[in-house]
Design an enzyme around this catalytic site. Structure first.
Site, PDB file in Angstrom:
ATOM      1  N   LYS A  49     -30.937  -9.939  19.569  1.00 44.24           N
ATOM      2  CA  LYS A  49     -32.389  -9.859  19.454  1.00 44.24           C
ATOM      3  C   LYS A  49     -32.905 -10.378  18.106  1.00 44.24           C
ATOM      4  CE  LYS A  49     -32.325  -8.172  23.561  1.00 44.24           C
ATOM      5  NZ  LYS A  49     -30.966  -7.686  23.747  1.00 44.24           N
ATOM      6  N   TYR A 263     -27.410   0.039  35.017  1.00 41.45           N
ATOM      7  CA  TYR A 263     -27.660  -0.175  33.593  1.00 41.45           C
ATOM      8  C   TYR A 263     -27.259   1.051  32.763  1.00 41.45           C
ATOM      9  CZ  TYR A 263     -30.065  -0.932  29.218  1.00 41.45           C
ATOM     10  OH  TYR A 263     -30.345  -1.076  27.883  1.00 41.45           O
ATOM     11  N   TYR A 289     -23.617  -3.748  27.387  1.00 39.02           N
ATOM     12  CA  TYR A 289     -23.790  -5.191  27.624  1.00 39.02           C
ATOM     13  C   TYR A 289     -22.495  -5.977  27.446  1.00 39.02           C
ATOM     14  CZ  TYR A 289     -28.788  -4.085  26.974  1.00 39.02           C
ATOM     15  OH  TYR A 289     -30.034  -3.560  27.062  1.00 39.02           O
TER      16      TYR A 289
END
Ligand SMILES: *Cc1c(COP(=O)(O)O)cnc(C)c1O
Length: 330
Positions: A49, A263, A289
């Site tokens: 990010k 998730y 992830y």
């Protein structure tokens, strides 16, 4: 440089290293394996990010913002990196968080990224049960404006055509590194979730006219809707960086089957992948992830999906701070 026209606020340590995974390769057999260390982007423990934040914070500053608002789950890496980016840019930061993973442990709710968000000085707003993040943001915005702030809203995961510029730039960076190392990368693999990383990589590879396949690994069992989103962001990003030709259908590929219960829910494959990378390479992945994406890579190599003469680069997108929220899984 086609990206130099966009406002950009420097945050990341670039280029991130591209390293061979020789011990993992010997363990698995199969293709040549490299890892692109985007866990080493440097800002507040790093991650993907930060590349997006360079362009998003650049845009916020260009718009005269004094505050940023963003959203995510309690253990969002995006939210943590945005809090750090805002701190460095001197912007106040509001984080709208919800409980999007059914894990009730105290460490999950307070340690890892949650701890860092507070240390980084962000205002943390946790949605009340039943409240959507969109609703919480809609309530927050007028309150901030009333106080004289100029807020700038950054979407989930920083995934829009502005954030994706960070990964268009990363694609160019990777091609440059591969050229310098005298290698040609056949495929890049990485965890895909809100789509901005994949969209930016697709746009960047098209800009570089590179033949590298961009293969996202689904970490939340949402591949169909995600693919639509990736395409939308990639097309907008490609147009803004001046890609002339239409993006090909086969530029968009997401592999599913590695998200388990969804998730943020741990899987045996993720636990194996985190352990292998730690013990063979001294690299810490993450449970949500990069651990699931690496489980995908390992499975595809074992299934003989890649030729022994291929070169594959795994992008380590970061996320290790959430290891501390999942301590009881390891
Ligand atoms: C957000 C995130 C991803 C996914 O990137 P998207 O651009 O949201 O698809 C992958 N890995 C980590 C560690 C992340 O925090």
């Amino acid at each position: 440089m086609p990206l130099s026209k966009f406002p950009r606020f420097p945050l990341a340590h670039l280029p991130t290293p591209l390293e061979p995974l020789d011990r993992l390769r010997r363990h698995l057999g199969g293709p040549r394996l490299y890892i692109k260390r985007d866990d080493c982007t440097g800002l507040a423990l790093g991650g993907n990010k930060t590349r997006k934040a360079e362009f998003l914070i650049g845009a916020a500053r260009a718009a005269g913002a004094t505050a940023v608002i963003t959203e995510g789950g309690l253990q969002s890496n995006h939210v943590r990196q945005t809090a750090a980016a805002a701190a460095k840019a001197g912007l106040t930061c509001h984080l709208v968080l919800n409980r999007n993973v059914p894990i009730e442990t105290a460490i999950y709710q307070e340690n890892g990224n949650m701890l860092l968000d507070r240390v980084l000085g962000a205002s943390v707003h946790v949605c009340v049960p039943g409240q959507s993040r969109a609703d919480a943001i809609a309530r927050l915005l007028p309150a901030l404006k009333k106080d004289g702030a100029v807020p700038y809203v950054i979407p989930t995961g920083g995934s829009n055509e502005i954030g994706a510029l960070g990964y268009a730039a990363a694609a160019l960076e990777l091609q440059r590194q591969a050229k310098e190392a005298g290698i040609a990368i056949d495929r890049v693999l990485f965890a895909t979730a809100s789509g901005g990383t994949q969209a930016g990589l697709v746009a960047g590879m098209a800009l570089a006219e590179a033949g590298t396949q961009v293969l996202g690994i689904d970490v939340e069992n949402e591949a169909d809707s995600l693919l639509v989103e990736v395409r939308r962001i990639a097309e907008a990003c490609a147009a803004s960086v001046g890609v002339k030709r239409a993006l090909r259908d086969d530029a968009f590929e997401i592999r599913s089957g590695y998200a388990g219960g969804g998730y943020g829910i741990p899987t045996p494959g993720m636990i194996e992948a985190v352990g292998l990378l730690a013990r063979l390479e001294g690299i810490v992945l993450d449970p949500v992830y990069s651990g699931k994406a690496m489980a995908g890579l390992i499975d595809l190599v074992r299934a003989g999906q890649f030729g022994a003469d291929e070169t594959i680069a795994f992008i380590h997108t970061g996320g290790a701070p959430s290891m501390f929220a999942y301590a009881d899984c390891f």
